[in-house]
Write a protein that holds these residues in place. Sequence first.
Motif, PDB file in Angstrom:
ATOM      1  N   GLU A  32      -1.610   8.901  -1.027  1.00  0.00           N
ATOM      2  CA  GLU A  32      -2.137  10.255  -1.228  1.00  0.00           C
ATOM      3  C   GLU A  32      -3.226  10.575  -0.213  1.00  0.00           C
ATOM      4  O   GLU A  32      -3.258  11.672   0.369  1.00  0.00           O
ATOM      5  CB  GLU A  32      -2.678  10.386  -2.647  1.00  0.00           C
ATOM      6  N   ILE A  33      -4.134   9.613  -0.006  1.00  0.00           N
ATOM      7  CA  ILE A  33      -5.224   9.833   0.952  1.00  0.00           C
ATOM      8  C   ILE A  33      -4.672   9.997   2.367  1.00  0.00           C
ATOM      9  O   ILE A  33      -5.094  10.878   3.125  1.00  0.00           O
ATOM     10  CB  ILE A  33      -6.235   8.665   0.885  1.00  0.00           C
ATOM     11  N   THR A  43       1.153   5.870  -3.970  1.00  0.00           N
ATOM     12  CA  THR A  43      -0.071   5.141  -4.287  1.00  0.00           C
ATOM     13  C   THR A  43      -1.287   5.993  -3.912  1.00  0.00           C
ATOM     14  O   THR A  43      -1.166   7.047  -3.274  1.00  0.00           O
ATOM     15  CB  THR A  43      -0.107   3.819  -3.505  1.00  0.00           C
ATOM     16  N   VAL A  44      -2.468   5.502  -4.302  1.00  0.00           N
ATOM     17  CA  VAL A  44      -3.704   6.208  -3.950  1.00  0.00           C
ATOM     18  C   VAL A  44      -3.872   6.236  -2.437  1.00  0.00           C
ATOM     19  O   VAL A  44      -4.259   7.261  -1.853  1.00  0.00           O
ATOM     20  CB  VAL A  44      -4.923   5.527  -4.622  1.00  0.00           C
ATOM     21  N   PHE A  45      -3.567   5.109  -1.797  1.00  0.00           N
ATOM     22  CA  PHE A  45      -3.645   5.065  -0.341  1.00  0.00           C
ATOM     23  C   PHE A  45      -2.693   6.092   0.275  1.00  0.00           C
ATOM     24  O   PHE A  45      -3.052   6.780   1.243  1.00  0.00           O
ATOM     25  CB  PHE A  45      -3.299   3.656   0.154  1.00  0.00           C
ATOM     26  N   TYR A  83       0.813  -1.219   0.000  1.00  0.00           N
ATOM     27  CA  TYR A  83       0.000   0.000   0.000  1.00  0.00           C
ATOM     28  C   TYR A  83       0.849   1.274   0.000  1.00  0.00           C
ATOM     29  O   TYR A  83       0.323   2.361  -0.237  1.00  0.00           O
ATOM     30  CB  TYR A  83      -0.971   0.009   1.188  1.00  0.00           C
TER      31      TYR A  83
END
Length: 694
Positions: free
Chosen positions: A42-43, A38-40, A30
């Motif tokens: 960024e969040i 990764t998207v995770f 992740y």
Amino acid sequence: MRQYLTSARLLGTSALTIFGIFAVDMPNGYLGRVDEITVFGEIYIAALLMLTLLSVVGRLGERAWVNVLVPVIWSANMGLFVPAVIFDPLLSVLLILWHLVTLGRYLFPVGSALGGIHAGFDQEGEPALTRWHRRYGRASGHLLIVAIILTVAVVGFELSHSLWVLLLCFALHLGALAGAAKFGALLYAERSRWTALLAILPAVALLAVLGFEAFAFSLAMLALCELIVLMILVARGPLFGDLLQAFFNYPAILIVSTFATVILLGALFLSFPQSSSSGVSIAAVDALFTATSAVCVTGLIVLDTATDFSTFGHVVIIVLIQIGGLGIMVLSTFGTLAIGGKLGLRGERALGELLNLNDPRAAYRLTRFIVLSTLSIEAVGAACLSVSFWRHGLAAPDAIWHGIFHAISAFCNAGFALQSDSLMLFQSEPFPLMVIATLITFGSFGFPVLAGGWQWCGHRMRILRKTERPRRVRASVQSKIALVMTSVLLVGGALVFLALEWNHSLAGLGVADHIFNAIFQSATLRTAGFNSVDFAQLHTASLLFMIVLMFIGASPGGTGGGIKTTTFAVLLASVRAMTSGKPRIILFERSIAHDIVYRSIAITLATTMVIGGAVFLLLLIEPLPFEAILFEVTSAMATVGLSVGITPQLSSAGRFIIIFVMFTGRIGPLTLALLLGKKKPSPVEYPGERIMVG
């Protein structure tokens, strides 16, 4: 003020967490690979920034709900890196430990070097600088530490090349410096001389940041500025004063701690990829070995200095050599004097013991002379050697750099060279050999001897100018012993080496080259560690003779090692006194105190025991010849640096043994001398008894 400290810790841990998200290598996980977001990720970064900002505002406003949110943020950050331990254990564990310690200190607060947590109320008439330090010192110090650590990771170890991480590091620097801006202004109001440097470094960094390629240099300049600010902050804390008082009461502790600190910092810098010629970090044990050898001015190497280190690595090595040669205490004293400060009575007494002076006030004058004379002698030597290297075909800038490096290495008796075969290129050139031999000899004389010589020369000049009447300038007994012993060992060593090696390592050279190389080797084999002949061709008897000379070493107060020439002279004089039936030892019509004799015996015995123990351990773990191990260990203990080529063959355990021996050889005799110098009268007197010995 605890709300400022907690806010600073929140900002610092958030910056390190964002850096970790980019720097941790977690393939197919992740967090992704290095510099992969990764998207995770960024969040998580977005949520972390929002919660950090909310917590800082709430903490400064002393909101009660922050006491719950802050531990949750730090616990989540720790949990983020727990699965990554499998893929990138070192960085992940370090990040987890940082958050764990931060959380523990938040839940169970303790004091620190920058001041206590319960600062109390403002006191009437309290200086503005003291008030600022009490309120904001710890918070500012924390941000400075995080910014420096982040710079070491990003610029030094190159753990991330992401532009976002560089911008994050730069923003953290600006925030840390902005938080300490008031501190700098108050220092300026006190007319501190540090403020000029504190203003120049950020200015240079901001100019350099205009070019992206100079971004790393800009961050390094900001980190250097922050390091100076941090040192000043810590120096004004209560713990620093207690430690300083303890150090002054026990100078031996000061010697050990300062040399160990510089060695660890040197190993850190040598671990940077920029220090390696290949661009890949060298092994930690090799970095520690090289740093120890440089600071202890030994010269033993496990990596080829010429080919395995970059120019940056060479600069780090020569700086460590200069610091180790002069000694941390002397350098720090000179720095204190340069900025117009004073050590105080305890500092003067500690420096007096360190330099073996009866009058501690004379330490100031001798310290100035040590640093200024060192730089002057090294400058003259560098100029002469630069010409020699230029004549060997090096371009002018490279020749000057080689001249400076070898002049410092020679005067500090370090033995590091920028050629793989040391100084064999000068084998048939007497001029550079004699220049380096002179630098080695001056460095090994001891600064009290050089100071006495300078005083005598100044007196003769004043007589010639008719500004002073002739008078007898009496040299100290220590200076006379050092001069006589050095001359005897230098001439005798050259004659013995010439006789033993005429048809071995000196074979094939002309008669003049035989003589000059023998003189050079006699000068270098006691303290420095250079070689102008092939040691693979040495006669076995020469190895034994060299071991004896290395064991004796240089004179006290110099840059060399060994038991020292004066110690050896006292031992010889004690044998002469015993055989002639004299109750006291007499040298140059002066009686030597019994405690000096006991100290000489103790230093010699302790040195012999360390060498014997190290040889025993190496024989157990290394499949190498006895004479080679004995030669290597003696060279390490005497901080000479000569080698018969077995050092790179040592295992990691063997290298750690040599590291310990080098460190002991550098600080051991001096530390032991200081400890033995503490006279404690015995409360009990025992009856005498005669026993049979011999």
